[in-house]
Design a protein around this motif. Structure first.
Motif, PDB file in Angstrom:
ATOM      1  N   VAL A  66       0.859  -1.178   0.000  1.00  0.00           N
ATOM      2  CA  VAL A  66       0.000   0.000   0.000  1.00  0.00           C
ATOM      3  C   VAL A  66       0.896   1.229   0.000  1.00  0.00           C
ATOM      4  N   LEU A  85      -1.468  -0.842  -4.066  1.00  0.00           N
ATOM      5  CA  LEU A  85      -2.748  -0.187  -3.783  1.00  0.00           C
ATOM      6  C   LEU A  85      -2.483   1.258  -3.354  1.00  0.00           C
ATOM      7  N   ALA A  87      -3.779   3.993  -1.486  1.00  0.00           N
ATOM      8  CA  ALA A  87      -4.814   4.065  -0.446  1.00  0.00           C
ATOM      9  C   ALA A  87      -5.261   5.499  -0.222  1.00  0.00           C
ATOM     10  N   LEU A 111      -8.788   3.565  -4.857  1.00  0.00           N
ATOM     11  CA  LEU A 111      -9.972   3.556  -3.988  1.00  0.00           C
ATOM     12  C   LEU A 111     -10.948   4.623  -4.445  1.00  0.00           C
ATOM     13  N   TYR A 144     -12.137  -1.516   1.635  1.00  0.00           N
ATOM     14  CA  TYR A 144     -10.920  -1.202   2.374  1.00  0.00           C
ATOM     15  C   TYR A 144     -11.276  -0.265   3.533  1.00  0.00           C
ATOM     16  N   HIS A 146      -9.766   1.499   7.336  1.00  0.00           N
ATOM     17  CA  HIS A 146      -8.520   1.745   8.069  1.00  0.00           C
ATOM     18  C   HIS A 146      -8.643   1.422   9.557  1.00  0.00           C
ATOM     19  N   ASN A 194     -12.353  -8.900  -2.225  1.00  0.00           N
ATOM     20  CA  ASN A 194     -11.320  -8.397  -1.355  1.00  0.00           C
ATOM     21  C   ASN A 194     -11.878  -7.582  -0.195  1.00  0.00           C
ATOM     22  N   SER A 195     -11.483  -7.950   1.014  1.00  0.00           N
ATOM     23  CA  SER A 195     -11.845  -7.159   2.182  1.00  0.00           C
ATOM     24  C   SER A 195     -10.572  -6.930   2.978  1.00  0.00           C
ATOM     25  N   SER A 196     -10.361  -5.691   3.372  1.00  0.00           N
ATOM     26  CA  SER A 196      -9.079  -5.379   3.992  1.00  0.00           C
ATOM     27  C   SER A 196      -9.264  -4.355   5.098  1.00  0.00           C
ATOM     28  N   GLU A 215      -7.337  -9.480   3.355  1.00  0.00           N
ATOM     29  CA  GLU A 215      -6.075  -8.755   3.507  1.00  0.00           C
ATOM     30  C   GLU A 215      -6.077  -7.904   4.774  1.00  0.00           C
ATOM     31  N   HIS A 217      -3.622  -4.298   6.118  1.00  0.00           N
ATOM     32  CA  HIS A 217      -2.654  -3.339   5.551  1.00  0.00           C
ATOM     33  C   HIS A 217      -2.058  -2.382   6.588  1.00  0.00           C
TER      34      HIS A 217
END
Lengths: 352, 352
Positions: A66, A85, A87, A111, A144, A146, A194-196, A215, A217
């Motif tokens: 990232v 990625l 971000a 994103l 995604y 945080h 995808n889930s992160s 994932e 990050h």
């Protein structure tokens, strides 16, 4: 300004030094932790922005990272990195540069965040996904989050509660999205898998449900810092970085030492909230870095009179930064050492 | 990361832009002011650290400057600058590098400050001078004071009071030193003639007695900033620099805009003390930059609801920084413009 010192004790100060052994240990622990959980670690580069540290965090794969700026993305692409990625809510002034990066790498992710964030998605879980699906040439690849709210935590229990909440929200969204009540959305996105979630605190203490994510990050963990130790992500001895500074003045009438690190060398992020001021002065819990100018820091005792004889002019302090990301950013070069012997210098990429 | 934009409105953001016309005007006013007073202007480079701006501040002479780091000193020496003062208490770890710089330039000045500062000198005016005189190979050349206490001022009257006090103290010291009661000190230092005070506030409003000084050494004035306008050194329209930033998110549920300048692009120095937060948003006194992360800023109305329609995604704000020195330091390159058209890029020197 190449410094030819062989040992960190001989560096011109201020200097930003990285303990290679500690950084490698932090990286290995995180890699191992998520390998065991069966979750892809996609480390964030924003803390250090160097090639060498990226290699350590990716275990040498040079894939799956990232970045926080396109300067970083270009830098890593230049060095053969792939699957990057960006971000950041895709900014309109950088779409062309993003398109160029897509051409250079097998995978370059962006994103989209046009207004509704996770809160909004929870209320209208399919709206933004549908909008994306209806745009020709755009595929929704994942979601995604945080969980930056872990930065308000104190201790493992609070971190785990937020990690759990974020994971649950994400998984619920994925579930509703994968099996939509209103077809035909479900069949449109074979790649949507995808889930992160990120944040060093949550990834330092993952909850079992995080094994269902694809994932994670985190980024700061390779260095850690005083802030992370206070949150409960790490111990103080896990912090891999220091700012070295020297005593350059004695001011007995102010009960004060002058040191050669100001806010050009140590970020003011955190605002001196520590009992010891803007940093922890290693081995000297009795001292406080009370204030800074551009190139000067003022050190006073937490209480009582200062014993100046203990700190002759030229003597060195090792400052543990409150926020490693913010302080690393002040340096054009990091001195990397193993047990005090300099083994490398790392040059971060700057700009946007 | 070369940005090929022709106009600042097309720059990728965040970007640090310098209005060349305003910077040149600020520099010309200061040069003219002290030429008329018969005092040498020795401008400080720490605010911008570029070659181009140094040329503007020295009127093209490439002589007689102040630097805050040896990285700056070397950089300017590389470009033919001479008569450089390293405005720092001579640090022991850098004596060798200072010696090398002495070899490269006709004049390279260092400062000694082993404990007693001006307060001490006022009490024992000759002690430190005598110590210096008794050291073989070292000549006392002058006395240098910053009068940084002008940064606590509000308005011209307070600035002038401190400028007067500092000047009086310096001149009294000079007088006592030049005609010492206890000989034989007086005859030892034929070169001791230099008296210098600095600070942009005091040099923006010099008192008549400052004509008796040999030098002044302000630095920030070429850019100025919100802080200087609040102190009373300048008007807001004298500020030559901006951080350009774009709207990248709308968060109606938080009554908040997201912009692409975080603390990596705008210094936190000043700590958001302004009614408008971490900066003044040009043309928008109704908005406040309330908080920042590494790459994001949060903008909210000072009061009431936000009219999101007024600020579409991609629209640009022009931030006037609270502290130009601290914010310039975050950028590897400055975009320099005249009436919005980019005419140059300046690259500052970093490190120590």
């Amino acid at each position: 300004m190449a410094d030819t010192a062989e040992f960190i004790k001989d560096l011109c100060t201020p200097a930003f030094v990285v303990d290679l052994d500690v950084a490698k240990r932090n990286a290995a622990v995180m890699l191992d932790r998520f390998q065991k959980l069966g979750v892809q670690l996609r480390p964030h580069m924003k803390t250090h922005k160097t090639l060498e540290c990226a290699d350590i965090m990716t275990g040498g794969s040079r894939r799956c990272i990232v970045v926080s700026t396109l300067a970083e993305a270009s830098f890593y692409a230049d060095h053969g990195y792939d699957d990057v990625l960006y971000a950041y809510p895709l900014p309109r002034d950088k779409v062309q540069r993003c398109a160029e990066l897509c051409e250079r790498m097998a995978l370059f992710h962006v994103l989209l965040d046009n207004g509704p964030a996770l809160q909004e998605l929870k209320r209208r879980p399919l709206k933004q996904a549908r909008e994306i699906s209806e745009t020709t040439g755009v595929e929704l690849y994942g979601i995604y989050a945080h969980c930056g709210n872990t930065y308000g935590c104190k201790g493992r229990e609070q971190i785990e509660a937020i990690a759990q909440e974020t994971t649950t929200n994400l998984l619920q969204f994925m579930e509703r999205y994968a099996v939509p009540v209103h077809s035909p959305l479900g069949t449109n996105f074979p790649n949507f898998c995808n889930s992160s979630i990120g944040s060093t605190p949550s990834c330092s203490h993952p909850v079992p449900d995080m094994a269902m994510l694809s994932e994670v990050h985190p980024g700061n963990y390779v260095f850690y810092d005083v802030q992370q130790s206070l949150i409960g992500s790490c111990r103080l001895e896990d912090v891999a970085v220091r700012v070295l500074t020297r005593v350059i003045g004695h001011y007995p009438h102010r009960n004060q030492l002058l040191v050669d690190s100001g806010w050009a060398a140590l970020s003011q992020d955190g605002g001196g909230c520590l009992p010891t001021g803007y940093a922890v002065i290693q081995g000297h819990p009795e001292l406080k870095l009370t204030s800074m100018t551009q190139e000067h820091g003022r050190v006073e005792p937490v209480s009582g009179p200062l014993d100046f004889g203990q700190f002759p002019l030229g003597s060195m302090f090792s400052l543990i930064p409150y926020h490693a990301c913010a302080t690393a950013m002040m340096y054009p070069v990091y001195s990397v050492h193993s047990q005090g012997k300099i083994v490398s210098t790392w040059k971060p990429v700057r700009g946007w």
